[in-house]
Design an enzyme around this catalytic site. Structure first.
Site, PDB file in Angstrom:
ATOM      1  N   VAL A  12       0.839  -1.205   0.000  1.00 47.61           N
ATOM      2  CA  VAL A  12       0.000   0.000   0.000  1.00 47.61           C
ATOM      3  C   VAL A  12       0.876   1.258   0.000  1.00 47.61           C
ATOM      4  O   VAL A  12       0.604   2.217  -0.735  1.00 47.61           O
ATOM      5  CB  VAL A  12      -0.983  -0.004   1.195  1.00 47.61           C
ATOM      6  N   LYS A 100      -6.900  -1.490   9.359  1.00 49.03           N
ATOM      7  CA  LYS A 100      -8.158  -1.841  10.066  1.00 49.03           C
ATOM      8  C   LYS A 100      -7.923  -2.403  11.461  1.00 49.03           C
ATOM      9  O   LYS A 100      -8.731  -2.194  12.365  1.00 49.03           O
ATOM     10  CB  LYS A 100      -9.006  -2.817   9.251  1.00 49.03           C
ATOM     11  N   GLU A 124     -10.604   5.764   5.348  1.00 49.45           N
ATOM     12  CA  GLU A 124     -11.414   5.235   4.243  1.00 49.45           C
ATOM     13  C   GLU A 124     -10.870   3.902   3.726  1.00 49.45           C
ATOM     14  O   GLU A 124     -11.632   2.989   3.391  1.00 49.45           O
ATOM     15  CB  GLU A 124     -11.444   6.258   3.093  1.00 49.45           C
ATOM     16  N   GLY A 129     -10.943  -1.692   0.749  1.00 46.44           N
ATOM     17  CA  GLY A 129      -9.888  -1.233  -0.159  1.00 46.44           C
ATOM     18  C   GLY A 129     -10.250   0.058  -0.872  1.00 46.44           C
ATOM     19  O   GLY A 129     -10.422   1.107  -0.252  1.00 46.44           O
ATOM     20  N   GLY A 182      -0.743  -9.637  -3.929  1.00 46.02           N
ATOM     21  CA  GLY A 182      -0.704  -8.547  -2.944  1.00 46.02           C
ATOM     22  C   GLY A 182      -2.037  -8.317  -2.242  1.00 46.02           C
ATOM     23  O   GLY A 182      -2.252  -7.265  -1.647  1.00 46.02           O
ATOM     24  N   LYS A 200     -13.264  -5.051   9.994  1.00 46.98           N
ATOM     25  CA  LYS A 200     -13.924  -4.134   9.060  1.00 46.98           C
ATOM     26  C   LYS A 200     -15.401  -3.949   9.400  1.00 46.98           C
ATOM     27  O   LYS A 200     -15.913  -2.826   9.376  1.00 46.98           O
ATOM     28  CB  LYS A 200     -13.753  -4.640   7.625  1.00 46.98           C
TER      29      LYS A 200
END
Ligand code: HSE
Length: 413
Positions: A12, A100, A124, A129, A182, A200
Site C-alpha cells: 500500500v 483496520k 477510508e 480497499g 498482494g 472491518k
C-alpha cells in the site's frame, strides 16, 4: 506545498507514493496545493528505487519536521503504528490509514486525540480497499438511520472462494496466488479465519450506529472448513458461498457476525467475484444502497488513502466531526440469540433412520443428496436461532444412525 510522510513502503505504501506521483496534477488542483512526499519511513533500504531520496529509518525525522502536516500510516498491525499515530496527532499532524486492525482496536482514542489537536484521523482505506464506503456512511447517508450493513469485506477469501467454485481449484494453491497478487495480509490467517473482515464490520458498524462496536464481541468464522462438497451443495441449490460480515440493528443492540453464507445466484452479492468486495447498506429512508469495487490490492487501496490525504489537506487545522461516540459502546446480541437459516450436512450409518432422526429433531422431511455415492445428505434448518441450532445438532449427533453432523453453512434470507 503541503508535506506528506508515508509510514511503510510495502504494497500500500508504495502505491500511495505512486498515486501521488502519477496523479500529481489533478491532486494538486483538488487539494488546492501541491502534496509532496518529504519522507517515507521503512526499516528496509530500496536500492535503485527513487524512494531512497526521501527514505528514513527514524520516525523522529518525520515527527520533528514541521513541514509534514499529513501522515499516511500504512504499516499494518497495532504497534508501532498506534504509538506513531498518537505522537503525530498530538503534534497536530493529521493521520490517514488503511490499518483496520489499528482502527478497530484504537480508532476512538485516535479520533479523540485528533479532535483535541484540531487534526483529523481518517480511515477510508481500512474497509473495502478502494471502495468508497466510509465517506458515504459519514456524509451521504447522514439523513438516514441505518438498519443493517452486510458485505463481502475481504478480497483474499473472495478470490479463494471464487477460484474454488469456478475452477475447482485447491484452497492452498489459490491462497498462494492471492498472496502473490498482494491481496493477503502479511499473515494470511487474518484473512482466511475472518479476523480481517471482523475488524472491518466492527468499524463500519461503529460508524453506522454511532457507538463503538467491540470486534471481540463479533462471532467470527473463516473459510478454512469450506470444502468442495459445501460448494457442490451450493451449486445444487443454485447458490454460491461468500464470506460475509454483517450487522443488524435490533432495538438498542445489534447482531453481528462474520461467516460463510450461501447466496442464491440471483442475489447481487453472488456475482461479486475474485478480489472484488461489495457492501450493502439498508437505511430507513434510502432503502438499499450497494457499494462495489476492488477490495484489496496496491493502487485501489492507495487511491482511498490518497483521497483521505486530500481531505486532510482541505481541512488543515480543523477537525471534521465523525458521528462515532468514542465514549459509548454498542451492545452486541449474544450469538445464541441470533436468528439463523442453515444448510446442515449429515453423515449417516443408516440413511433411513438418520433421516427419521432429522425429522424428529428439526421437523423437516426435505433432504438434499449430491448423488456422489457418499455417506451423507443435507437438509435446511429454518426458523432457528444460533443457540437452538447448536443444541439440535448435538442432539442429532447422539442418534446411532448418525455418524456425524459434518458442516453447517448459513443461508441468506
Ligand atoms: N487482506 C485484505 C483483503 C486486504 O484481502 O481484503 C484489504 O484490506
Amino acid at each position: 506545498m503541503i508535506g506528506v510522510a508515508v509510514l511503510g513502503y510495502g504494497t500500500v505504501g508504495s502505491g500511495v507514493y505512486e498515486v501521488l506521483k502519477l496523479n500529481a496534477d489533478s491532486i494538486k488542483r483538488k487539494a488546492g496545493e501541491e502534496l509532496k512526499v518529504l519522507n517515507v519511513l521503512d526499516l528496509r533500504n530500496f536500492p535503485g528505487d527513487e524512494v531512497e531520496n526521501v527514505l528514513t529509518h527514524d520516525y523522529e525525522d518525520i515527527l520533528n519536521n514541521d513541514d509534514i502536516k499529513i501522515i499516511a500510516e500504512v504499516m499494518g498491525g497495532v504497534e508501532p503504528a498506534f504509538t506513531f499515530s498518537k505522537k503525530a496527532l498530538m503534534k497536530g499532524k493529521s493521520v490517514v490509514t488503511s490499518n483496520k486492525a489499528l482502527v478497530a482496536a484504537h480508532g476512538p482514542e485516535l479520533m479523540k486525540i485528533a479532535k483535541e489537536n484540531n487534526a483529523n484521523y481518517l480511515f477510508e482505506a481500512s474497509c473495502g480497499g478502494g471502495i468508497p464506503i466510509i465517506r458515504p456512511l459519514c456524509v451521504s447517508l447522514t439523513a438516514d438511520k441505518i438498519n443493517s450493513i452486510k458485505g463481502i469485506l475481504n478480497g483474499t477469501t473472495n478470490f479463494i472462494l471464487t477460484k474454488m467454485t469456478e475452477e475447482g481449484k485447491d484452497f492452498n494453491e489459490v491462497l498462494k496466488t492471492a498472496q502473490s497478487l498482494g491481496y493477503a495480509e502479511a499473515d494470511p490467517t487474518a484473512d482466511i479465519e475472518g479476523h480481517d473482515p471482523c475488524r472491518k464490520i466492527a468499524i463500519l458498524s461503529s460508524l453506522a450506529f454511532g457507538k463503538t462496536v467491540d470486534f471481540n464481541k463479533i462471532y467470527t468464522e473463516g473459510i478454512t472448513k469450506i470444502t468442495d462438497k459445501d460448494i457442490n451443495y451450493g451449486k445444487k441449490l443454485n447458490s454460491v458461498i461468500k464470506l460475509i460480515g454483517s450487522s443488524n440493528k435490533i432495538g438498542d443492540s445489534i447482531s453481528a457476525m462474520v461467516a460463510p453464507f450461501l447466496f442464491n445466484e440471483k442475489h447481487p452479492l453472488a456475482s461479486v467475484n475474485n478480489a472484488f468486495n461489495a457492501i450493502f447498506v439498508n437505511g430507513n429512508m434510502s432503502g438499499d444502497t450497494m457499494y462495489y469495487g476492488s477490495g484489496a490490492g496496491k493502487l485501489p487501496t492507495a487511491s482511498a488513502v490518497v483521497a483521505d490525504i486530500i481531505d486532510c489537506a482541505l481541512h488543515l487545522g480543523k477537525n471534521v466531526p465523525i458521528d462515532w461516540d468514542c465514549d459509548s459502546s454498542m451492545d452486541v446480541l449474544p450469538i445464541d440469540d441470533v436468528p439463523v437459516k442453515a444448510l446442515i450436512r449429515v453423515a449417516y450409518e443408516d440413511i433411513e433412520n438418520a433421516k427419521k432422526a432429522v425429522y424428529d429433531v428439526f421437523g423437516t422431511e426435505v433432504f438434499i443428496d449430491l448423488d456422489e455415492g457418499d455417506d451423507e445428505f443435507a437438509f435446511i434448518a429454518e426458523n432457528e436461532t444460533e443457540g437452538s441450532i447448536k443444541e439440535k445438532k448435538e442432539k442429532l449427533s447422539s442418534f446411532a444412525a448418525v455418524k456425524e453432523v459434518r458442516n453447517m453453512i448459513r443461508m441468506e434470507g
